[in-house]
Motif scaffolding. Sequence first.
Motif, mmCIF file in Angstrom:
data_model
loop_
_atom_site.group_PDB
_atom_site.id
_atom_site.type_symbol
_atom_site.label_atom_id
_atom_site.label_comp_id
_atom_site.label_asym_id
_atom_site.label_seq_id
_atom_site.Cartn_x
_atom_site.Cartn_y
_atom_site.Cartn_z
ATOM 1 N N THR A 54 0.760 -1.121 -0.057
ATOM 2 C CA THR A 54 -0.034 0.046 -0.010
ATOM 3 C C THR A 54 0.798 1.254 0.094
ATOM 4 O O THR A 54 0.711 2.243 -0.923
ATOM 5 C CB THR A 54 -0.970 -0.151 1.175
ATOM 6 N N SER A 55 2.049 1.113 0.724
ATOM 7 C CA SER A 55 2.720 2.265 0.820
ATOM 8 C C SER A 55 3.424 2.674 -0.761
ATOM 9 O O SER A 55 3.791 3.777 -1.142
ATOM 10 C CB SER A 55 4.009 2.042 1.719
ATOM 11 N N GLN A 56 3.987 1.399 -1.333
ATOM 12 C CA GLN A 56 4.601 1.605 -2.481
ATOM 13 C C GLN A 56 3.838 2.260 -3.650
ATOM 14 O O GLN A 56 3.884 2.804 -4.398
ATOM 15 C CB GLN A 56 5.156 0.201 -2.808
ATOM 16 N N ARG A 57 2.309 1.541 -3.449
ATOM 17 C CA ARG A 57 1.531 2.243 -4.444
ATOM 18 C C ARG A 57 1.124 3.596 -4.294
ATOM 19 O O ARG A 57 1.012 4.447 -5.295
ATOM 20 C CB ARG A 57 0.232 1.405 -4.220
ATOM 21 N N GLY A 58 1.123 3.957 -3.049
ATOM 22 C CA GLY A 58 0.892 5.681 -2.864
ATOM 23 C C GLY A 58 2.198 6.277 -3.331
ATOM 24 O O GLY A 58 2.039 7.332 -3.724
ATOM 25 N N ILE A 59 3.329 5.736 -3.296
ATOM 26 C CA ILE A 59 4.576 6.194 -3.551
ATOM 27 C C ILE A 59 4.504 6.583 -5.255
ATOM 28 O O ILE A 59 4.759 7.577 -6.016
ATOM 29 C CB ILE A 59 5.742 5.605 -3.234
ATOM 30 N N LEU A 60 4.023 5.285 -5.937
ATOM 31 C CA LEU A 60 3.929 5.340 -7.386
ATOM 32 C C LEU A 60 2.850 6.470 -7.773
ATOM 33 O O LEU A 60 2.952 7.010 -8.704
ATOM 34 C CB LEU A 60 3.726 3.871 -7.715
ATOM 35 N N LYS A 61 1.638 6.399 -7.127
ATOM 36 C CA LYS A 61 0.685 7.295 -7.566
ATOM 37 C C LYS A 61 1.374 8.819 -7.213
ATOM 38 O O LYS A 61 0.886 9.748 -8.025
ATOM 39 C CB LYS A 61 -0.630 7.082 -6.629
ATOM 40 N N SER A 62 2.045 8.989 -6.201
ATOM 41 C CA SER A 62 2.518 10.459 -6.202
ATOM 42 C C SER A 62 3.639 10.795 -7.250
ATOM 43 O O SER A 62 3.423 11.706 -7.722
ATOM 44 C CB SER A 62 3.403 10.306 -4.712
ATOM 45 N N ILE A 63 4.261 9.810 -7.651
ATOM 46 C CA ILE A 63 5.323 10.077 -8.768
ATOM 47 C C ILE A 63 4.445 10.449 -9.893
ATOM 48 O O ILE A 63 4.893 11.270 -10.982
ATOM 49 C CB ILE A 63 6.302 8.976 -8.832
ATOM 50 N N GLN A 64 3.659 9.195 -10.239
ATOM 51 C CA GLN A 64 2.691 9.729 -11.482
ATOM 52 C C GLN A 64 1.976 10.984 -11.623
ATOM 53 O O GLN A 64 2.131 11.896 -12.604
ATOM 54 C CB GLN A 64 1.532 8.659 -11.545
ATOM 55 N N SER A 65 1.482 11.460 -10.343
ATOM 56 C CA SER A 65 0.613 12.758 -10.368
ATOM 57 C C SER A 65 1.897 13.856 -10.682
ATOM 58 O O SER A 65 1.450 14.920 -11.237
ATOM 59 C CB SER A 65 0.199 12.790 -8.758
#
Length: 248
Positions: free
Chosen positions: A190-201
Amino acid sequence: MAGIGSSNYWEDLRKQARQLENELDLKLVSFSKLCTSYSGSREGRRADTSDTTPLLNNSTQDRMFDTMSVEIEQLLAKLTAVNDKMAEYTNTPGTASLNAALMHTLQRHRDILQDYTHEFHKTKGNFVAIREREDLLGSVRKDIEMYKSGSGVNNRRTELFLKEHEHLRNSDRLMDDTISIAMATKENMTSQRGILKSIQSRVNTLANRFPTINNLIQRINLRKRRDSLILGTVIGICTILLLLYAFH
């Protein structure tokens, strides 16, 4: 004369308090020794095969415990009453000049009463806990002895039951460990998915903020696709010409 009488009254209360405190101190020491020796005496009696002697000893110690508990509670009640009388005396008219010294003495006696009360309840609680634990262990031991006194089949069943119980405990422990690992993995993902979403954003934000860069990237992609098509067409034509030349 009134002052002398009041002073004598205060001294009498102090004498009563000190006497009760001394009695309580001795009683609590004996009470603590009784509680300490209780578990040891139970351990020593476990090796006895007689069924009557332990019961008599247990009953004697239990009666001693109950008797001493009542005596200590009565002494605590008396000491509390004396402290209350001392507190009333400090509030009487004519003691204002001595009030600071009287209050200091009263507070010291109150602290002693509080310490004795706490020690009594703590020792009593420990004694009750030891007795309950010993009674429980005695009951379990009795059940085990009953199983051992049976046939070999019963003994075998008992061993199998104990082993099965241990296996179940180990399985529960492994299951708890597995669940903990799964929960930790889930939290990590969940933490990694949040990081990837943040990078994509952030990338999308940069692309929207700098349209020139976005257009340049699109042009580069179009040129790559065009060059790929041209290269593929040239390779195809060359292959066809080579085939025609080879067959002629």
